[in-house]
Design an enzyme around this catalytic site. Structure first.
Site, short mmCIF file in Angstrom:
data_model
loop_
_atom_site.label_atom_id
_atom_site.label_comp_id
_atom_site.label_asym_id
_atom_site.label_seq_id
_atom_site.Cartn_x
_atom_site.Cartn_y
_atom_site.Cartn_z
N GLY A 144 -0.69 1.52 7.91
CA GLY A 144 0.39 2.15 7.16
C GLY A 144 1.63 1.28 7.10
N LYS A 197 -15.44 -0.08 15.51
CA LYS A 197 -16.35 1.07 15.65
C LYS A 197 -17.49 0.98 14.64
CE LYS A 197 -16.05 4.29 13.11
NZ LYS A 197 -15.09 5.38 13.12
N GLU A 240 -19.07 9.91 17.66
CA GLU A 240 -19.43 8.59 17.12
C GLU A 240 -19.92 7.67 18.23
OE1 GLU A 240 -16.62 8.40 13.12
OE2 GLU A 240 -15.93 7.34 14.89
N ARG A 292 -16.33 21.02 25.84
CA ARG A 292 -15.90 22.30 26.44
C ARG A 292 -16.19 23.52 25.56
NH1 ARG A 292 -9.29 21.56 26.18
NH2 ARG A 292 -9.11 21.33 23.92
N HIS A 334 -32.67 9.49 -9.79
CA HIS A 334 -33.92 9.77 -9.10
C HIS A 334 -34.67 8.49 -8.75
CE1 HIS A 334 -37.35 12.19 -8.00
NE2 HIS A 334 -38.12 11.40 -8.71
P1 NDP Z 1 -10.35 15.00 18.18
O1 NDP Z 1 -9.11 15.77 18.18
O2 NDP Z 1 -11.19 14.90 16.95
O3 NDP Z 1 -11.29 15.51 19.36
C1 NDP Z 1 -10.83 15.65 20.67
C2 NDP Z 1 -11.92 16.33 21.47
O4 NDP Z 1 -11.55 16.37 22.83
C3 NDP Z 1 -12.15 17.76 21.04
O5 NDP Z 1 -13.53 18.00 21.08
C4 NDP Z 1 -11.40 18.56 22.08
O6 NDP Z 1 -11.94 19.83 22.29
C5 NDP Z 1 -11.62 17.70 23.29
N1 NDP Z 1 -10.58 17.87 24.30
C6 NDP Z 1 -9.24 17.81 24.14
N2 NDP Z 1 -8.60 17.99 25.31
C7 NDP Z 1 -9.56 18.16 26.25
C8 NDP Z 1 -9.54 18.40 27.64
N3 NDP Z 1 -8.38 18.48 28.32
N4 NDP Z 1 -10.71 18.53 28.29
C9 NDP Z 1 -11.88 18.45 27.62
N5 NDP Z 1 -11.96 18.23 26.29
C10 NDP Z 1 -10.82 18.08 25.61
O7 NDP Z 1 -9.91 13.57 18.69
P2 NDP Z 1 -10.59 12.15 18.67
O8 NDP Z 1 -9.96 11.43 19.80
O9 NDP Z 1 -12.07 12.23 18.61
O10 NDP Z 1 -10.07 11.55 17.31
C11 NDP Z 1 -8.66 11.54 17.03
C12 NDP Z 1 -8.43 11.49 15.56
O11 NDP Z 1 -8.71 10.20 15.08
C13 NDP Z 1 -9.32 12.41 14.73
O12 NDP Z 1 -8.83 13.72 14.65
C14 NDP Z 1 -9.35 11.73 13.41
O13 NDP Z 1 -8.24 12.16 12.67
C15 NDP Z 1 -9.22 10.27 13.77
N6 NDP Z 1 -10.53 9.57 13.72
C16 NDP Z 1 -11.19 9.50 12.53
C17 NDP Z 1 -12.40 8.88 12.44
C18 NDP Z 1 -13.13 8.83 11.13
O14 NDP Z 1 -12.51 9.06 10.11
N7 NDP Z 1 -14.43 8.57 11.13
C19 NDP Z 1 -13.02 8.25 13.62
C20 NDP Z 1 -12.26 8.39 14.80
C21 NDP Z 1 -11.06 9.03 14.84
P3 NDP Z 1 -11.58 21.09 21.35
O15 NDP Z 1 -12.40 20.94 20.09
O16 NDP Z 1 -12.01 22.27 22.17
O17 NDP Z 1 -10.12 21.04 21.12
#
Ligand code: NDP
Length: 452
Positions: A15, A50, A182, A199, A435
């Site tokens: 950005g 990645k 991923e 969780r 197709h």
């Molecule tokens: P996400 O927010 O997608 O996922 C975080 C995960 O961690 C969730 O499953 C969450 O659970 C869990 N979590 C959070 N806190 C805790 C805790 N204290 N204990 C246990 N589990 C926990 O974050 P990511 O880090 O995977 O990715 C960050 C962002 O980066 C994404 O939202 C996306 O915008 C971007 N990204 C995009 C990609 C793409 O376009 N392909 C690839 C990678 C990242 P819960 O669901 O219960 O909250």
């Protein structure tokens, strides 16, 4: 008042670099500071490395499939140090490309951390200070690790995963979001024994239920030991690895534990709050629709604002900022109907509303097809593909499109154009199928599987 710069950008990620270059092209005198490597999260420790690891990990299946197609192959072991060396060289090449792009645009850049001293002044870590008419904060985000997790060389985040000396034999991945899923697929494909704790009840919260269910099923079929409804209760360094006790009572030692438990904005210590700029949840810089903070000369874009944390969105926000500030054309970035892909194995491509979101909004028809793809089916694999359209009963508009398939990311980019244009199911149906492809199902689904 004369300023040293028309624009000073803090952060050299996707950005910030784009905003700096486009502003410079408008004739602005632009400075930029980056404390780490030019290119930011996406290029250096995110999307690019990645995706290259996704490619590396996918060859295991390709070798197996090739044999089913009649190829006689002897495949060796995956050579991590060889791959990592090539990966590092590629990232250095891209870092240099980013630096050259800035040089070529006439942007002056500094390999230093910068903080705000006042509404028009930035101070670099080396002591230099510059004044600027506009300051753009584009400092991105960083992995979040829950508190009370001990620090250990065996406990890592996505930042460290690209730099390991050797691949672990076993890893526990904590989290169920993009990064956790991923990397579960990547490391499983590279031959690591992968356990994943999430969780909640199902990974990839927020995505269409049917789509994330299919992704999870196929992750498990490929060998990921996915434990939902499970978290860590005790964790400590032990026996050259990490001993973990889980909420289900089980315990064992893993070579590595990777926390993929979300990301938080990089807004600490930048001097923002001292200026009266509000930080919201998780430290996100609060901005208006035009990315402007409460201090008019300071704007912020990308993950540090925690709006939609995707590289192409940060780039759009940067371009809209330049339109607004340097081209006298107030432009709010458009955050509606953003297509995206999760590079799980299989991939998930999505745009628009999930079935669950849409039916909260209005009555919808669901068109859905799940089948074995020709290429994988012939190779004897059980993988299924999902093509799904969520259609408004009132207008016939396609409100959401969800694809689980190899190359779903490529497909959703194109389907995203149609959905963004407001295409109806009838428009999809009027389009002749290509197709034989997987995506032809998107234009050949005759009757809804359900109406809700
Ligand atoms: P996400 O927010 O997608 O996922 C975080 C995960 O961690 C969730 O499953 C969450 O659970 C869990 N979590 C959070 N806190 C805790 C805790 N204290 N204990 C246990 N589990 C926990 O974050 P990511 O880090 O995977 O990715 C960050 C962002 O980066 C994404 O939202 C996306 O915008 C971007 N990204 C995009 C990609 C793409 O376009 N392909 C690839 C990678 C990242 P819960 O669901 O219960 O909250």
């Amino acid at each position: 008042m004369a300023f040293d710069y028309d624009l000073f950008v803090i952060g050299g990620g996707s950005g910030g670099v784009r905003a700096a270059r486009v502003a410079a092209a408008e004739g602005a005198k632009v400075g930029l500071a980056e404390e780490s490597r030019m290119g930011g999260t996406c290029v250096i420790r995110g999307c690019v490395p990645k995706k290259l690891m996704v490619f590396a990990s996918s060859y295991r299946e390709v070798f197996g499939d090739a044999q089913s197609y009649g190829w006689e192959l002897t495949t060796g072991e995956f050579d991590w140090p060889k791959f990592r060396g090539k990966l590092e060289a590629e990232l250095t090449r891209l870092e240099n490309v980013y630096q050259s792009l800035l040089n070529g645009s006439g942007v002056t850049w500094y390999g230093e951390r910068a903080v705000l001293e006042d509404a028009h002044t930035v101070r670099l870590a080396d002591g230099q200070s510059f004044t600027a008419k506009h300051i753009l904060v584009a400092t991105g985000g960083r992995p979040f690790v829950p508190k009370d997790i001990p620090s250990s060389a065996h406990i890592i985040t996505s930042n460290e995963i690209f730099h390991l000396d050797a691949l672990p034999k076993s890893i526990l991945i904590v989290g169920g979001g993009y990064i956790a899923c991923e990397f579960a697929g990547i490391l499983n494909g590279l031959g690591v024994e992968v356990t994943q704790f999430y969780r909640g009840a199902q990974v990839l919260r927020g995505f269409d239920d049917e789509a994330r269910g299919l992704v999870a099923t196929q992750m498990v079929e490929r060998g990921v030991k996915l434990h939902t409804g499970t978290n860590i209760v005790e964790i400590e360094e032990r026996e050259g690895g990490v001993w973990v006790k889980a909420t289900d009572g089980s315990h064992r030692v893993y070579d590595k534990v990777m926390f993929a438990t979300g990301r938080v904005p990089n807004s600490n210590g930048l001097g923002l709050e001292e200026l009266g700029i509000k930080l919201g949840r998780n430290g996100a810089v609060e901005v208006d629709a035009y990315s402007q903070t409460a201090v008019p000369s300071v704007c912020a874009i990308g993950d540090v604002t925690d709006r939609v944390n995707l590289t192409p969105v940060a780039i759009r926000e940067g371009m809209a900022f330049v339109e607004t500030v340097f081209k006298n054309n107030p432009t709010a970035p458009d955050h509606d109907l953003i297509p995206s892909a999760v590079f799980t194995q299989p991939e998930l491509g999505t745009v628009g509303l999930s079935e669950e979101e849409a039916r909260e909004q209005e009555p919808v028809d669901i068109y859905c097809s799940s089948f074995k793809a020709m290429q994988q089916g012939f190779a004897g694999r059980e993988d299924r593909v999902l093509m799904k359209l969520v259609v408004s009963q009132a207008s016939g508009k396609v409100l959401g499109c969800h694809i689980v398939a190899p190359q779903a990311g490529e497909m959703i980019q194109l389907a995203g154009i149609a959905v963004k244009m407001g295409a109806t199911k009838e428009d999809f149906d009027r389009t002749v199928a290509v197709h034989p492809t997987m995506a032809e199902e998107l234009v050949t689904m005759k009757a809804p599987v359900r109406s809700t």
